[in-house]
Design an enzyme around this catalytic site. Sequence first.
Site, PDB file in Angstrom:
ATOM      1  N   HIS A  90      -6.174 -22.830  -9.579  1.00 54.64           N
ATOM      2  CA  HIS A  90      -5.485 -23.674 -10.561  1.00 54.64           C
ATOM      3  C   HIS A  90      -6.394 -23.980 -11.757  1.00 54.64           C
ATOM      4  O   HIS A  90      -6.382 -25.083 -12.309  1.00 54.64           O
ATOM      5  CB  HIS A  90      -5.005 -24.971  -9.907  1.00 54.64           C
ATOM      6  CG  HIS A  90      -3.685 -25.456 -10.442  1.00 54.64           C
ATOM      7  ND1 HIS A  90      -2.479 -25.034  -9.935  1.00 54.64           N
ATOM      8  CD2 HIS A  90      -3.382 -26.312 -11.437  1.00 54.64           C
ATOM      9  CE1 HIS A  90      -1.493 -25.617 -10.599  1.00 54.64           C
ATOM     10  NE2 HIS A  90      -2.022 -26.396 -11.512  1.00 54.64           N
TER      11      HIS A  90
ATOM     12  N   ARG B 179      -5.647 -20.939 -20.507  1.00 58.55           N
ATOM     13  CA  ARG B 179      -6.311 -21.710 -21.565  1.00 58.55           C
ATOM     14  C   ARG B 179      -6.622 -20.869 -22.797  1.00 58.55           C
ATOM     15  O   ARG B 179      -6.509 -21.345 -23.929  1.00 58.55           O
ATOM     16  CB  ARG B 179      -7.613 -22.312 -21.033  1.00 58.55           C
ATOM     17  CG  ARG B 179      -7.433 -23.478 -20.066  1.00 58.55           C
ATOM     18  CD  ARG B 179      -8.806 -24.058 -19.726  1.00 58.55           C
ATOM     19  NE  ARG B 179      -8.741 -25.179 -18.809  1.00 58.55           N
ATOM     20  CZ  ARG B 179      -8.860 -25.084 -17.489  1.00 58.55           C
ATOM     21  NH1 ARG B 179      -8.994 -23.874 -16.930  1.00 58.55           N
ATOM     22  NH2 ARG B 179      -8.827 -26.153 -16.730  1.00 58.55           N
TER      23      ARG B 179
END
Length: 374
Positions: free
Chosen positions: A277, A332
Amino acid sequence: MSRLVSFDDAREKARRRMPRFAFDFIDGGAGTETGLGRNRAAFINRILEPRALINVDGDLSTRTEFLGKPWAAPYGVAPVGLAGLAWPGMDRMLARAAEQAGVPYCASTPSTTRLEDLRDCAPNSGWFQLYVGSSPEIVDDLIERARIAGYDTMIVTADVPRPGKRRRDLRNHFALPLKITPRFVWELASHPKWSLGVLRHGAPRFANLERYAKPGASTTSLASLMAKQSSGRLDWDVLADIRAKWPGKLILKGILSPQDAKKATAQGIDAIVVSNHGGRQLDGAPATLDALGPIRDAVGPDFPLIVDGGIRSGEDVLKALMAGADFVLMGRAFLYSVAALGEQGATEAFAMLEAELTNAMAQTGLRDIVDISR
């Protein structure tokens, strides 16, 4: 001329353009964030072997087939919750750019745009990611909505039995709805482009859950509802039930144990995402690149494996593939690019990744991505 030089540069520019609470929410990890750093360090420390005197002149091919479908490259956009907090309209921008690039875009249960709308943005490349919450009725309806919308691939996230402790968010007093404080007003005034974008697109909301709340429900109510979507209810029996209900490809995300991976293959799962995660759940979890090899050994050479976490370049993509992955997801890095440059950042991110990947292939003597030897 591209304005994107690297994802590290994009991160720094994004940091300057975003309010601190928004940047920290996207950028941060669990606990002391050593797990976050471990993901990155694993790629930094993995070495590629350059090869010489191999003819790699002309075009090199990054095209691959994954889960029975051709893709322009072996990577895609990972599911990211509340991406619209990083930059207003982020979900749609990334979905459109992924569609144009010919790679998957994973719409998330806690996205700020409805899954149906994101499917329209990425009609050929959209995947849907499911959180299994405390309400079986909501889970079943999300599955049905994804099917009706035309998604053919669903990712079930298995590594959020409870939300991780993210210290940056706690220090920033981050919560939805965003609380109006003197510091919050200062952050908005200091980041006018982000603030104007929020005015155009609206404050971040859990768009997929609005139909399950009472009419006119507040952001607070939706946030409470979303919290219940991170539950410890998911087990092998629930996964088997989802497998029976979902007609398309089913991917299990959040596996770090070889034993769990092997058991998943017996459940009719089509692929596994080796994931922690993004370092946001368990600070002491292993780096995904380190976990990949033992899992590959457990499931055998032919079972489809995806890896995410800490990937910041085309070279990193090649390292993941050489370490045993068939496909890579990145989160990201794409968010930084859009926050830094807007929708153009998404387009440039895919172009830069392809250029970096083909350059790394040339340096290691590969003309075609399918020729990788582990």
